[in-house]
Design an enzyme around this catalytic site. Structure first.
Site, PDB file in Angstrom:
ATOM      1  N   GLU A 119       0.828  -1.215   0.000  1.00  0.00           N
ATOM      2  CA  GLU A 119       0.000   0.000   0.000  1.00  0.00           C
ATOM      3  C   GLU A 119       0.860   1.263   0.000  1.00  0.00           C
ATOM      4  O   GLU A 119       0.509   2.252  -0.637  1.00  0.00           O
ATOM      5  CB  GLU A 119      -0.951   0.002   1.200  1.00  0.00           C
ATOM      6  CG  GLU A 119      -2.120  -0.970   1.017  1.00  0.00           C
ATOM      7  CD  GLU A 119      -3.021  -1.026   2.241  1.00  0.00           C
ATOM      8  OE1 GLU A 119      -2.521  -1.446   3.306  1.00  0.00           O
ATOM      9  OE2 GLU A 119      -4.191  -0.652   2.125  1.00  0.00           O
ATOM     10  N   GLU A 141      -4.851  -9.090   3.209  1.00  0.00           N
ATOM     11  CA  GLU A 141      -5.561  -8.805   4.464  1.00  0.00           C
ATOM     12  C   GLU A 141      -6.813  -9.653   4.672  1.00  0.00           C
ATOM     13  O   GLU A 141      -7.158 -10.020   5.791  1.00  0.00           O
ATOM     14  CB  GLU A 141      -5.948  -7.321   4.527  1.00  0.00           C
ATOM     15  CG  GLU A 141      -4.782  -6.377   4.779  1.00  0.00           C
ATOM     16  CD  GLU A 141      -4.010  -5.980   3.539  1.00  0.00           C
ATOM     17  OE1 GLU A 141      -4.150  -6.632   2.489  1.00  0.00           O
ATOM     18  OE2 GLU A 141      -3.247  -5.001   3.617  1.00  0.00           O
TER      19      GLU A 141
END
Ligand SMILES: CC(C)(COP(=O)(O)OP(=O)(O)OC[C@H]1O[C@@H](n2cnc3c(N)ncnc32)[C@H](O)[C@@H]1OP(=O)(O)O)[C@@H](O)C(=O)NCCC(=O)NCCS
Lengths: 346, 401
Positions: A119, A141
């Site tokens: 990210e 995730e």
């Protein structure tokens, strides 16, 4: 020099940030890391001699993402959800500062980059990955009941398009750098030893310090408009597929889909807020804490045979004998046979 | 309470809802315009006396957005005083519009209204219109949304209707619709739709397939298999765990045909009728809508019928003739079973399986068909209803005036 990264500025005015979180085999996002990174971004913005920055890692891999081990205790009995969301929204300002400071940031992804690690690179203006076969990139995730809460649900679809981003994030797939290039997640690959020079060269060649979504008239690649047939069909099918795959038991996949659906209809700053709220919703749900404990912490410890008494050798099962093959016994026999064990039942 | 009377009703023919359909070249507003013109002209209506033109439109998007009821009224040359509004109760919108018109009249707040509906499915196709129901992940996932075709197949699976059952029903619908058309039962209600030179584009329901046999239908492939495999079958079974497997029985031949059409029903008080020289044809006895479980979606007709019957102090034995929109064959089969009525009492002139279901317009059309047939058979009471997306049913009871 801090506990989590080093920054050096070369003679061309390019700052090289090397992430190196101490006492950790892999770089993970800790509270110190966030503070140190903030200081670096501020210094780069302020210092007129600095023309741009390269973000890389001093370890074998780039970054593994959130620090799940230290996260678990904080998840159990999580306090004020709204305050937590506020903190996350606040933390997004750092990435936005980096994106909009006017100086180009390049991610030189020298190895594996997962979750929060990937990210951070999505907030860079350009991404070059080392062409290593042993490296993977991804936003996994969902495997621990969470969503990519570092802006992943907002930036990835704005980079590679809605459908590809949804697939990657709802399945938590890992990609080899070649595949990440083909999908447009990284802009370029380089042999490991040419990674840094290439990253610097991109800055010297005048790489633009603007994210696509900050350009006027930006459109999500492949299009996204809930009033058009393509988007309508895509989402109605995705919603059903998520229901099929989760049996309505896992909250994360649909939260990811919603974060993308709602967040990509609004400017990115609003989208990041939407993401933060879905993220905190998942953090507060016992499912994520339980998944982290069972599927990450306890599984790692089981894989490493931590509970095995000392001095007892590892034993390998070759043949399985099942006494009383009723419904359950027959099932165990079947999966064992399918897994390649010689299996007998009586 | 004031009584609400139906003075007249008209409808367009139903044109095939694809790019080769005869009404495809007609804009939605023009389609409704011609229906409204006809209703005015054949009743020599003073349109300044109309309080409201209420039109059901399901896909209120594109050309069908922005209140085509008012737009068409003005376009048809109605007096400025005739207000207009658009409403949406999915497939029952046309009937809901008539019920709303009746409610305005019954409450004493309006004297004369038009209810009806409009849908040009060839120009504003179903799959180009989204909405939160199917698309918004929170809504669709949380609400166990499945498309109508899956709901229809779910009903068949849960209640044990077979492919043979639904096909036999469809064949009978075709037979009845052909017969009714050939005998001219629809002629008085159909407004031929013309082009701007006055040449007729279509004057009959375009999709009836006379002579369809069960053997013909047996050859058709079920339409919703792939959709089910995308995940919708799982969603349906998660909601209905007692159903082991979705049996896909619906196809193009036993589902409502996709068509273009518009309808209009004139509703008002006895007094305004006397003043304007209008003869009441029917009285609206009562109406009701109700909600049912949204995933199976299409099981609302019987509960809404029970509701309106109770409200009117009636039982189904007081009803001489029934009409239920044939969205899918199984909807009517289940209704007949739940209401314990025979096929001889319902949809006696066929239905949407043969003639088509122009979503927003259908309610006005099936109501009109019922009244026409009550007159032809000289029967007294009728109950009309439709199944509805999102899990609802809307019913209306009428009696001869
Ligand atoms: C079921 C459905 C998907 C079929 O759509 P479609 O495939 O476009 O249907 P078509 O009219 O093109 O018919 C498909 C085929 O069946 C054939 N067919 C249809 N009715 C037939 C009949 N009675 N006898 C023989 N063949 C028939 C057609 O000739 C066509 O064959 P072809 O492909 O060889 O030309 C569509 O009608 C539908 O969705 N209906 C329901 C609408 C709806 O949901 N309304 C809201 C209700 S809540």
């Amino acid at each position: 020099m801090s506990k989590t990264m080093n920054m050096n500025v070369d003679q061309d005015g390019i700052a090289v940030i090397e992430i190196n979180v101490q006492d950790r085999p892999m770089n993970v996002i800790t509270a110190d890391f966030a503070d140190d990174f903030k200081n670096c971004v501020e210094e780069i913005t302020k210092d007129e001699k600095i023309i741009g920055a390269v973000l890389t890692s001093a370890k074998n891999d780039f970054m593994a993402g959130a620090d799940l081990k230290s996260m678990l205790p904080t998840l159990i009995g999580l306090g004020d959800a709204s305050a937590m969301a506020e903190r996350i929204i606040e933390s997004h300002k750092l990435n936005r500062a980096m994106e909009t400071c006017g100086k180009p940031f390049v991610a030189a992804i020298n190895g594996t980059a997962l979750g929060g690690g990937l990210e951070i690179t999505l907030s860079c203006h350009y991404r070059i990955a080392a062409d290593r076969n042993d490296a993977v990139l991804g936003l996994p995730e969902v495997m621990v009941g969470l969503l990519p809460g570092g802006g992943g649900t907002q930036r990835l679809p704005r980079i590679i398009g809605i459908q590809a981003a949804l697939e990657l994030m709802t399945q938590g797939k890992h990609l080899k750098p070649q595949k990440a290039l083909a999908m447009g997640i990284v802009n370029e690959l380089a042999p490991p030893d040419e990674l840094l020079p290439k990253a610097k060269q991109w800055i010297l060649d005048g790489g633009k310090a603007i994210q696509p979504w900050d350009k006027k008239g930006f459109k999500v690649p492949g299009g996204f408009d809930p009033n058009t047939k393509g988007t309508i069909q895509m989402f109605s099918v995705v919603n059903a597929m998520v229901a099929k795959n989760t049996n309505h038991n896992y909250p994360a996949p649909i939260a990811i889909v919603s974060s993308v659906y709602e967040g990509c209809q609004v400017p990115i700053d609003t989208g990041l807020k939407i993401e933060a709220k879905y993220f905190v919703g998942l953090l507060c749900d016992p499912v994520s804490g339980n998944m982290i404990r069972s599927l990450f912490n306890n599984k790692q410890s089981a894989d490493k045979l931590r509970a095995r008494p000392k001095g007892v050798d590892k034993h390998t099962v070759k043949t399985l004998g099942m006494l009383g093959a009723g419904m359950m016994g027959a099932g165990i026999t079947l999966v064992s046979a399918q897994a390649g064990y010689e299996s007998l039942f009586a | 309470m004031t009584d609400a009377y139906i003075f007249d009703h008209v409808r367009s023919p139903r044109g095939k809802g694809k790019s080769d359909g005869s009404l495809h070249q007609v804009t939605p507003v023009e389609l409704l315009t011609q229906v409204l013109e006809s209703l005015r002209d054949r009743n020599e209506l003073d349109t300044s006396r109309i309080d409201d033109v209420i039109m059901g439109v399901v896909h209120n998007q594109g050309e069908q957005a922005s209140n085509p009821a008012r737009t068409a009224a003005i376009n048809a040359g109605y007096a400025e005083e005739a207000a207009g509004k658009q409403l949406n109760r999915f497939c029952a919108s046309g009937l809901e519009a008539v019920n709303s018109a009746a409610a305005q009249v019954m409450s004493g707040m309006s004297d004369l209204c038009i209810g009806g509906g409009l849908e040009s499915m060839s120009r504003v196709p179903m799959d180009t219109v989204g909405g939160a129901l199917a698309v918004d992940p929170q809504v669709a996932y949380g609400g166990y949304f499945v498309p109508q075709g899956i709901s229809a197949d779910l009903i068949a699976s849960k209640y044990g209707f077979t492919r043979e059952d639904v096909d036999a029903f469809a064949v009978e619908s075709q037979k009845r619709a052909s017969h009714a058309r050939d005998e001219g039962y629809f002629d008085n209600s159909i407004v031929p739709i013309k082009d701007n030179l006055g040449d007729v584009l279509l004057d009959h329901d375009e999709c009836i397939r006379t002579g369809t046999t069960v053997e013909d239908l047996a050859k058709l492939k079920p339409s919703f298999v792939q959709m089910g495999e995308f995940g919708f079958n799982s969603v349906a079974i998660q909601r209905y765990p007692e159903v082991e497997k979705i049996n896909h029985v619906h196809h193009a031949g036993n589902s409502s045909v996709i068509v273009d059409g518009a309808s209009a029903v004139l509703v008002g008080t006895k007094e305004v009728g006397e003043e304007l020289g209008l003869t009441p044809r029917a009285r609206i006895v009562g109406f009701a809508s109700t909600g049912t479980e949204p995933t199976i979606m299409l099981t609302g007709p019987a509960p809404s019928a029970e509701k309106v019957l109770k409200r009117c102090g009636m039982s189904k034995d007081n009803i001489d003739l029934f009409e239920l929109n044939e969205a899918f064959a199984v909807v009517v089969l289940l209704y007949m079973q739940q209401m314990d009525i025979d096929h001889e009492q319902i949809n006696v002139n066929g239905g949407a399986i043969a003639m088509g279901h122009p979503l927003g317009a259908t309610g006005g059309m099936v109501l009109g068909t019922l009244i026409d047939e009550m007159e032809r058979r000289d029967l007294n009471t009728g109950l009309v209803n439709l199944c509805i997306g999102g899990g609802m049913g809307t019913s209306t009871i009428v009696e001869r005036a």
